[in-house]
Design an enzyme around this catalytic site. Structure first.
Site, short mmCIF file in Angstrom:
data_model
loop_
_atom_site.label_atom_id
_atom_site.label_comp_id
_atom_site.label_asym_id
_atom_site.label_seq_id
_atom_site.Cartn_x
_atom_site.Cartn_y
_atom_site.Cartn_z
N HIS A 1 16.52 9.99 -10.24
CA HIS A 1 17.61 9.07 -10.59
C HIS A 1 18.19 8.42 -9.35
O HIS A 1 18.53 7.25 -9.35
CB HIS A 1 18.72 9.83 -11.31
CG HIS A 1 18.38 10.13 -12.71
ND1 HIS A 1 18.14 9.14 -13.62
CD2 HIS A 1 18.23 11.29 -13.36
CE1 HIS A 1 17.85 9.68 -14.78
NE2 HIS A 1 17.89 10.99 -14.65
N CYS B 1 4.86 -9.31 1.31
CA CYS B 1 5.79 -8.68 0.36
C CYS B 1 6.13 -7.25 0.78
O CYS B 1 6.81 -6.53 0.06
CB CYS B 1 5.22 -8.69 -1.06
SG CYS B 1 3.68 -7.81 -1.20
C1 PEP Z 1 3.15 -2.66 0.80
O1 PEP Z 1 2.31 -1.76 0.91
O2 PEP Z 1 3.62 -3.27 1.78
C2 PEP Z 1 3.65 -3.04 -0.52
C3 PEP Z 1 4.41 -4.11 -0.66
O3 PEP Z 1 3.33 -2.25 -1.56
P1 PEP Z 1 4.05 -0.83 -1.85
O4 PEP Z 1 5.16 -0.68 -0.88
O5 PEP Z 1 4.49 -0.86 -3.26
O6 PEP Z 1 2.93 0.13 -1.62
#
Ligand code: PEP
Ligand code: MG
Length: 821
Positions: free
Chosen positions: A458, A751
């Site tokens: 949580h 990302c």
């Molecule tokens: C990453 O690996 O940078 C990514 C965005 O994916 P996750 O953090 O969900 O593994």
């Protein structure tokens, strides 16, 4: 059960040794006979010696209800009687003569037998019983017995850290209590920091630990009722094994002035310490630590309610349930989003007729107090959830929360819960109950730090939806002095205690949410869309309110962490539409399930793997379960058809061009037009150009790219310096992908967490990145950083970092170009 025969030349010695041993097992459970002396003389005085017939009779007597018998002898000559007794006995249970010291061996054997150990184990315990004494005397002539190997796979073990509080440390009586509390459970104690380890069931090995007052001990338990065993052990340590605790004495040895106020189960920590855990919600803040109120104590088991009073006692449970449900209902009304759903689930639990009826029955049939009956009934429900494992096991916190509220109501003691503060604070707790985390909404809590918990707890879910940093699984968290300033870094998973004022200022500046006007643009007018990372509809709503220009990463696995079975296509469509609906007409990049490694999904990752980060995770799951991927793509196509968002789909954990091609074909077949892959492996980065021949875009997951490029587990705070996107190797891999995008004129996003670093944003753009996706809180700061630089400066900064040899050099090189530093 193993029986024990103590063979002694002296009846008085035998009885005295037995009395001492039985004190170690106050709960009973040991079967011991003394065969001592060689009868009496003409005057009736006891004759010293041993009698084989008496020894045989004692063995036969125990054999009636024991699975084996261990025989201990005080002097060498008693061995002859014991050996002869083996010929004389009429029973045929296995019997072992132990070459053990009489008193220490008897103590160790009795404790071990009472804990239900086998004949081999009981005999082993007795035989090594002298090692503790040898160790204490530092007698080089007597080698301490080897400590039990810790080679069993203990990956599923639960752990806690405690401090030895009683003045005499772990001597025989505390050791016996520990063994009793560990009975039937695989418990280990490890003395920190040197790592000496002992099994909780072994009196001798516990003594060999040599733990003294003030020592920190890591407890770990495996298997059924592991949590229960740890609860019992923590209570024993906290209570000083009934021998008193001299907390100040503990504190004065090695800890700061606030130590006495710290919660008991962790050693206090000092200014400058850096505690490490698992960052589950990103961001950095510094604020005062506030410890969650102490949990409700286990109600007394021994009080028996008189039959005539039981009805009234049982009705107290019903009243408490109603009162707690009312309180939670009021809080639910004030909450929104995930917090509201969690509170509502707790409220339903409080009014669960089964829980209430079972507890009332326990009062009526066994005369338990109302508080005790709730405790016992909840424990049974909790065990049921724990047995289900995965996220269901984490729901056990819901039960404990409701239990504590009901008990507090009945006992009229202070309700457990989040303290109210006018100033920003970091909430520190052993674990947070759902109602606690939900109560944080709208308050002044700016970060969460817990000793327990994982990425799906949580704490993690609520922290992410509130957009505040959180670090869980922090050993020693509850030892953080009340009132200390702590710097919480949810990305690196670190908690710094009383950091320098410059670090506090820096973190405070970083934590200020700079408003975002909804457009990422360089000083020369070039647009760099700034998008949000989300894990579900609630986060998407927050992201849209933060003016994110779309979603650059929708982590779909976050929607299904609690599922034992794969979600149906309809359920998936609902979940995806929730996110798409928040961004009408805007770009939403949906990532297919990235199950495995740190985010296992029970329905996708069935087998335990030695190296899950290198195993069947992400797109690789489609090798085993192609339908899972095809169903998800179908659901996504249906959701995309029902909403106006511009849906793009991408696959995680891609390593080869064949994987990218196969994924693109499946996605297009399912009706999804814009298809991409994540660049998370060095292989994918090096092959980015070839990847872009078969997909429409790539998005760089810098978290995993750093992990795989530097071969450093991203969950290990200790390796945080390696899991750094400023590492030149990572920057060069990003550069490869960026160059490939420029070559083909195709989008290259970032990302991973790197996208949220304002200092890195311009560098990424210079390396060829065309959009950045991040936690919504970071949008404004990244936008501000980009607004101050031109494309030409970005390119220059990129060229500079590509020449750097270290992360420090890279940072300095970028700052020199961009800020003239
Ligand atoms: C990453 O690996 O940078 C990514 C965005 O994916 P996750 O953090 O969900 O593994
Ligand atoms: Mg990743």
């Amino acid at each position: 059960m193993i029986g024990i025969v103590a063979v002694s030349h002296s009846a008085r010695l035998g009885e005295a040794a037995l009395e001492l041993a039985l004190q170690m097992v106050q709960g009973g459970g040991a079967r011991v006979r003394v065969a001592a002396g060689a009868g009496t003389d003409a005057d009736g005085a006891p004759v010293l010696g041993t009698d084989a017939v008496a020894v045989a009779a004692a063995i036969d007597e125990l054999a009636a209800d024991c699975d084996g018998v261990l025989v201990l002898m005080d002097l060498g000559s008693a061995v002859l009687s014991a050996e002869l007794a083996l010929e004389l006995r009429t029973s045929d249970v296995p019997v072992r003569l132990a070459p053990a010291p009489f008193v220490e061996g008897l103590l160790a054997a009795v404790v071990s037998a009472a804990a239900g150990a086998s004949l081999d184990v009981v005999a082993g315990e007795a035989s090594i019983a002298l090692a503790a004494k040898s160790g204490q005397l530092e007698d080089p002539s007597t080698e301490a017995a080897p400590i039990e190997s810790a080679s069993t796979d203990r990956s599923g073990a639960v752990t806690r850290t405690v401090v030895v509080r009683n003045p005499l440390g772990i001597h025989a009586r505390p050791a016996a209590l520990i063994a009793e509390a560990s009975a039937g459970i695989d418990v280990r104690l490890r003395r920190l920091p040197d790592g000496t380890e002992a099994s909780g069931a072994s009196l001798s090995r516990l003594l060999i630990l040599g733990a003294r007052q003030g020592d920190r001990i890591e407890l770990s338990a495996l298997g059924r009722d592991a949590e229960g065993a740890l609860d019992r052990l923590v209570a024993l340590f906290d209570d000083g094994f009934g021998e008193g605790t001299d907390v100040d004495a503990v504190a004065s040895g090695s800890v700061g002035a606030h130590a006495a106020e710290a919660a008991p189960e962790s050693p206090p920590v000092r200014a400058g310490d850096v505690l490490r855990g698992r960052g589950v919600s990103s961001g950095r803040v510094a604020a005062e630590a506030v410890l969650l109120a102490a949990p409700v104590r286990e109600p007394d088991e021994s009080t028996v309610v008189a039959p005539g009073d039981r009805e009234a006692e049982a009705s107290a449970i019903e009243w408490a349930a109603v009162a707690v449900a009312d309180q939670l209902r009021a809080r639910t009304r004030a909450a929104t989003g995930e917090a509201r759903a969690i509170l509502d689930a707790s409220r339903l639990l409080a009014s669960d007729p089964e829980l209430v009826a079972e507890a009332a029955d326990v009062v009526r049939s066994r005369g338990r107090t109302a508080a005790r009956a709730i405790w016992e009934t909840s424990a049974a429900h909790e065990r049921g959830l724990a047995a289900l494992g995965g996220r269901m096991a984490e729901r056990a916190a819901d039960i404990r929360d409701v239990r504590d509220r009901m008990i507090a109501e009945i006992l009229e003691v202070e309700m457990p819960g989040v303290p109210e503060r006018d100033e920003p604070f970091v909430l520190v707790a052993s674990d947070l109950a759902p109602a606690d985390t939900a109560a944080l909404e709208g308050g002044n809590c700016v970060a969460l730090v817990t000793q327990q918990g994982g990425p799906t707890s949580h704490t993690a879910i609520i922290a992410r939806s509130l957009g505040i940093p959180a670090v869980v699984g922090v050993i020693g968290a509850t030892g953080i002095p009340r009132g200390a300033v702590v710097l919480v870094d949810g990305d690196r998973g670190t908690v710094e205690i009383d950091p320098s004022s410059s670090r506090v200022t820096e973190a405070k500046a970083a934590s200020l949410v700079v408003p975002f006007d909804g457009e990422g643009v360089l000083a020369d007018g070039r647009r760099i869309p700034l998008l949000a990372n989300v894990g579900g509809a609630a986060e998407a709503v927050v992201a849209a309110a933060s003016k994110a220009q779309g979603v650059g990463l929708f982590r779909t696995e976050f929607c299904f962490l609690d599922r034992a079975d794969a979600p149906t296509i309809e359920e998936q469509v609902d979940a995806y539409r929730g996110v798409l609906a928040a961004f009408p007409g805007q770009r939403v990049v949906v990532r297919t399930l990235d199950a495995g490694s740190d985010k296992p999904l029970p329905f996708a990752n069935s087998d335990a793997e030695d190296n899950p980060a290198l195993g069947v995770r992400g797109l690789r799951i489609a090798r085993r379960a192609p339908k899972l991927l095809d169903d998800q793509l179908r659901a996504l196509a249906l959701a995309a058809g029902a909403e106006s968002a511009l849906v793009e789909v991408m696959a995680p954990m891609v390593a080869t061009v064949d994987e990218a091609r196969d994924f693109a074909e499946r996605a297009r077949e399912a009706g999804l037009e814009t298809v991409g892959v994540m660049i998370e492996t060095p292989s994918a980065a090096l092959l980015a150009s070839e990847m872009l021949e078969v997909v429409d875009f790539v998005s760089i997951g810098t978290n995993d790219l750093a992990q795989y490029a530097l071969a450093a587990d991203r969950l290990l705070g200790e390796l945080g310096d390696l899991n750094d996107p400023w590492q030149p190797a990572v920057l060069r891999l990003i550069g490869q992908a960026g160059a490939a995008g420029r070559r083909w004129g195709l989008p290259v996003g970032v990302c991973g967490e790197a996208a949220a670093d304002p200092a890195l944003a311009a560098v990424l753009v210079g390396l060829g990145v065309t959009s950045l996706s991040m936690t919504p809180r970071a949008l404004g700061r990244v936008a501000a950083a980009l607004a101050g630089v031109t494309g030409e400066q970005c390119d220059a900064a990129a060229q500079a970092v590509l020449r750097a040899a270290t992360a420090v050099d890279a940072r300095a090189a970028a700052a020199a170009v961009l800020n003239g530093e």
